[in-house]
Design a protein around this motif. Structure first.
Motif, mmCIF file in Angstrom:
data_model
loop_
_atom_site.group_PDB
_atom_site.id
_atom_site.type_symbol
_atom_site.label_atom_id
_atom_site.label_comp_id
_atom_site.label_asym_id
_atom_site.label_seq_id
_atom_site.Cartn_x
_atom_site.Cartn_y
_atom_site.Cartn_z
ATOM 1 N N SER A 56 0.831 -1.204 0.000
ATOM 2 C CA SER A 56 0.000 0.000 0.000
ATOM 3 C C SER A 56 0.863 1.250 0.000
ATOM 4 C CB SER A 56 -0.926 -0.010 1.221
ATOM 5 O OG SER A 56 -1.807 -1.111 1.184
ATOM 6 N N ARG A 57 1.944 1.235 0.782
ATOM 7 C CA ARG A 57 2.832 2.400 0.818
ATOM 8 C C ARG A 57 3.515 2.609 -0.520
ATOM 9 N NH1 ARG A 57 5.519 1.218 6.796
ATOM 10 N NH2 ARG A 57 3.802 2.146 8.030
ATOM 11 N N THR A 114 -8.932 17.080 -16.485
ATOM 12 C CA THR A 114 -9.910 16.423 -15.614
ATOM 13 C C THR A 114 -9.244 15.373 -14.737
ATOM 14 O OG1 THR A 114 -11.570 16.758 -17.346
ATOM 15 C CG2 THR A 114 -12.107 15.222 -15.583
ATOM 16 N N LYS A 115 -8.312 14.633 -15.321
ATOM 17 C CA LYS A 115 -7.597 13.629 -14.545
ATOM 18 C C LYS A 115 -6.748 14.270 -13.459
ATOM 19 C CE LYS A 115 -4.168 9.946 -15.031
ATOM 20 N NZ LYS A 115 -3.284 9.208 -15.981
ATOM 21 N N LEU A 116 -6.101 15.377 -13.788
ATOM 22 C CA LEU A 116 -5.298 16.074 -12.776
ATOM 23 C C LEU A 116 -6.177 16.563 -11.633
ATOM 24 C CD1 LEU A 116 -2.794 18.160 -14.949
ATOM 25 C CD2 LEU A 116 -2.411 15.981 -13.776
ATOM 26 N N ALA A 117 -7.383 17.025 -11.975
ATOM 27 C CA ALA A 117 -8.283 17.506 -10.922
ATOM 28 C C ALA A 117 -8.737 16.382 -9.997
ATOM 29 C CB ALA A 117 -9.490 18.200 -11.559
ATOM 30 N N LEU A 118 -8.792 15.138 -10.524
ATOM 31 C CA LEU A 118 -9.234 14.005 -9.714
ATOM 32 C C LEU A 118 -8.098 13.298 -8.987
ATOM 33 C CD1 LEU A 118 -11.835 12.360 -12.119
ATOM 34 C CD2 LEU A 118 -12.247 13.919 -10.211
ATOM 35 N N ASN A 119 -6.849 13.658 -9.292
ATOM 36 C CA ASN A 119 -5.720 13.003 -8.636
ATOM 37 C C ASN A 119 -5.744 13.137 -7.116
ATOM 38 O OD1 ASN A 119 -4.546 11.792 -10.840
ATOM 39 N ND2 ASN A 119 -3.086 13.447 -11.230
ATOM 40 N N PRO A 120 -6.103 14.313 -6.543
ATOM 41 C CA PRO A 120 -6.169 14.389 -5.073
ATOM 42 C C PRO A 120 -7.171 13.414 -4.470
ATOM 43 C CG PRO A 120 -6.098 16.598 -6.014
ATOM 44 C CD PRO A 120 -6.268 15.649 -7.155
ATOM 45 N N LEU A 121 -8.297 13.194 -5.159
ATOM 46 C CA LEU A 121 -9.278 12.246 -4.641
ATOM 47 C C LEU A 121 -8.733 10.817 -4.683
ATOM 48 C CD1 LEU A 121 -12.559 13.632 -6.261
ATOM 49 C CD2 LEU A 121 -11.637 14.065 -3.973
ATOM 50 N N ARG A 122 -8.057 10.474 -5.769
ATOM 51 C CA ARG A 122 -7.452 9.135 -5.845
ATOM 52 C C ARG A 122 -6.345 8.988 -4.800
ATOM 53 N NH1 ARG A 122 -7.715 10.487 -11.521
ATOM 54 N NH2 ARG A 122 -9.467 9.393 -12.520
ATOM 55 N N GLY A 123 -5.581 10.054 -4.593
ATOM 56 C CA GLY A 123 -4.549 10.018 -3.563
ATOM 57 C C GLY A 123 -5.127 9.827 -2.173
ATOM 58 N N GLU A 124 -6.289 10.431 -1.906
ATOM 59 C CA GLU A 124 -6.949 10.242 -0.620
ATOM 60 C C GLU A 124 -7.373 8.787 -0.437
ATOM 61 O OE1 GLU A 124 -8.706 11.236 3.093
ATOM 62 O OE2 GLU A 124 -7.129 12.093 1.839
ATOM 63 N N GLY A 125 -7.855 8.168 -1.499
ATOM 64 C CA GLY A 125 -8.223 6.754 -1.413
ATOM 65 C C GLY A 125 -7.020 5.876 -1.116
ATOM 66 N N LEU A 126 -5.872 6.172 -1.737
ATOM 67 C CA LEU A 126 -4.663 5.405 -1.463
ATOM 68 C C LEU A 126 -4.183 5.622 -0.026
ATOM 69 C CD1 LEU A 126 -2.721 5.960 -4.804
ATOM 70 C CD2 LEU A 126 -3.943 3.914 -4.080
ATOM 71 N N ARG A 127 -4.339 6.833 0.485
ATOM 72 C CA ARG A 127 -3.962 7.094 1.877
ATOM 73 C C ARG A 127 -4.824 6.283 2.838
ATOM 74 N NH1 ARG A 127 -5.508 9.810 6.191
ATOM 75 N NH2 ARG A 127 -7.416 10.521 5.163
ATOM 76 N N LEU A 128 -6.107 6.221 2.555
ATOM 77 C CA LEU A 128 -6.999 5.433 3.404
ATOM 78 C C LEU A 128 -6.671 3.943 3.313
ATOM 79 C CD1 LEU A 128 -10.380 7.272 2.689
ATOM 80 C CD2 LEU A 128 -8.986 7.398 4.760
ATOM 81 N N ASP A 129 -6.294 3.480 2.117
ATOM 82 C CA ASP A 129 -5.886 2.078 1.981
ATOM 83 C C ASP A 129 -4.671 1.774 2.853
ATOM 84 O OD1 ASP A 129 -7.917 1.609 0.190
ATOM 85 O OD2 ASP A 129 -6.660 1.856 -1.585
#
Length: 432
Positions: free
Chosen positions: A48-49, A104-119
């Motif tokens: 995950s890290r 659009t993908k760049l704008a969604l990268n923080p949301l995907r990063g948040e999901g990886l942090r939660l994982d």
């Protein structure tokens, strides 16, 4: 090879890892270091890290380079004479370089990063929860070994006492001071106490094998354990610790992460309605054997740069996106309720653990008082039996009452000590 020889020399010089005697804390450290399931959870956390660290690559534009070489046999055009030439081999070599980025993908990268942090946090919490559970299991097994070992000592001592009492009774029978019928009850009592000693030894062997499994030691290893140093078992002021903050509870933290994941899913579901905006650019060049000029000159003269902006607005699929958004909202409500359930259950479990600890302390105190009374009754019965005032069965009844009280006190002590250790490892509540 050199490293293998060095490791062998060090293994020969250093003391064995199973040399002991082991304290409870050392046994827990050995179990944590050898448990395979923990290694699997550590590998999942490491994965995950790594995945979260590699997510930085999502911010880099997509870059590609290409080269091609085309051959054509047949009619062609002579560019110098502007004549059509039949049956001629033509060659075209091209080179391209492109770069594109989706806004659009760049704008969604923080949301995907948040999901990886939660994982990553979920993997870390699962590892911590497994460590705490393993520590509690090893503690229970460690104390079980000590309990069985002490029970073996008590049973062996009781058997020796009974043998001495039986020898004395036989001498009194031979002297005519006691009826021969009294010996049968004492002989049966000795057999029962020897049988209890054998059963205690078997339980000790099984408990030792289980502890060796936890510590990854060979089953034939004879463990030397140091009992906890708490001579007195204090009473927990459970009313004082009821305000314990459960923020360190991995279960509550995992449920809280679930709520954050639900919120993140709603944001991603809304993003499905956004238009796709893409910026791209690049350049290309080519060389042809029908052209005018050398290879390098043609490549230099035929460079064609380009740039483009693409806007893509989805006109279909709206119902699927709407359903995904509705499901994400429902899932969030469910996760919020689950977090509340986990929080209430955690507080309830803590209260139950403290109440049980209070009851176990009371049972330990009562068992201690019962043993003291049983010891006095047995001593009195022994004196009266030697004086011929009571029969052997009355003396054996007093002795059995003492043996029962002794076993109950031993069980109560170790149950309470185990509860104290579990409260320490699971909740961080120390009573001494």
């Amino acid at each position: 090879m050199r490293g293998f020889i060095l490791a062998a020399v060090l293994a020969a010089l250093l003391p064995s890892a199973a040399s002991g005697p082991f304290t409870l804390e050392e046994c827990i450290r050995m179990a944590l270091g050898s448990d395979r399931s923990l290694r699997q959870r550590e590998a999942a956390l490491s994965e995950s890290r790594t995945e979260r660290a590699l997510s930085i690559l999502d911010w880099i534009p997509e870059i590609s380079v290409g080269a091609g070489n085309d051959f054509n046999w047949g009619r062609s055009v002579d560019m110098q004479e502007l004549l059509i030439v039949d049956n001629r081999m033509t060659l075209t070599t091209s080179f391209t370089a492109n770069a594109s980025v989706s806004l659009t993908k760049l704008a969604l990268n923080p949301l995907r990063g948040e999901g990886l942090r939660l994982d990553e946090e979920d993997a870390s919490l699962a590892l911590e929860l497994a460590r705490r559970q393993l520590a509690a299991d090893v503690t229970g097994c460690f104390l079980q070994v000590l309990l069985c070992r002490q029970a073996c000592g008590i049973c062996e001592g009781n058997s020796a006492e009974m043998e001495a009492a039986l020898a004395e009774a036989r001498a009194r029978v031979e002297a005519g001071e006691m009826a021969p019928g009294e010996l049968s009850g004492m002989e049966a009592q000795l057999c029962r106490e020897r049988s209890a000693a054998v059963e205690a030894a078997n339980r000790l062997k099984l408990a030792g094998l289980t502890l060796c499994d936890y510590l990854d030691l060979p089953p034939e290893e004879e463990l030397q354990l140091l009992p906890p140093t708490e001579d007195s078992l204090p009473r927990i002021d459970w009313k004082r610790v009821l305000d314990y903050s459960s923020g360190d509870d991995p279960g509550i933290s995992a449920a809280r992460n679930g709520v954050e994941r639900g919120k993140n899913s709603i944001k991603l579901a809304w993003a499905a309605f956004l238009p796709q905006i893409t910026l791209s650019g690049g350049c290309g060049t080519y060389y042809g054997n029908t052209g005018n000029g050398s290879f390098g000159r043609q490549l230099s003269n035929n460079i064609n740069p380009y740039a483009s902006v693409t806007l893509s607005i989805p006109l279909t699929g709206g119902s699927a996106n709407a359903r995904a958004l509705s499901q994400a909202k429902t899932e969030l409500r469910s996760r919020i309720l689950e977090m509340e359930k986990v929080r209430i259950k955690s507080a309830s479990d803590l209260r139950s653990e403290l109440a049980e600890a209070d009851n176990l302390y009371a049972s330990h105190a009562a068992a201690k008082g019962s043993l003291e009374a049983a010891l006095r009754a047995e001593a009195d019965a022994a004196l009266r039996f030697r004086a011929g005032e009571i029969s052997g069965s009355d003396y054996l009844s007093a002795r059995n009452a003492r043996l029962k009280a002794q076993a109950e006190l031993l069980q109560a002590r170790y149950r309470y000590l185990l509860k104290l250790k579990i409260l320490e490892y699971r909740y961080g509540i120390k009573s001494y």
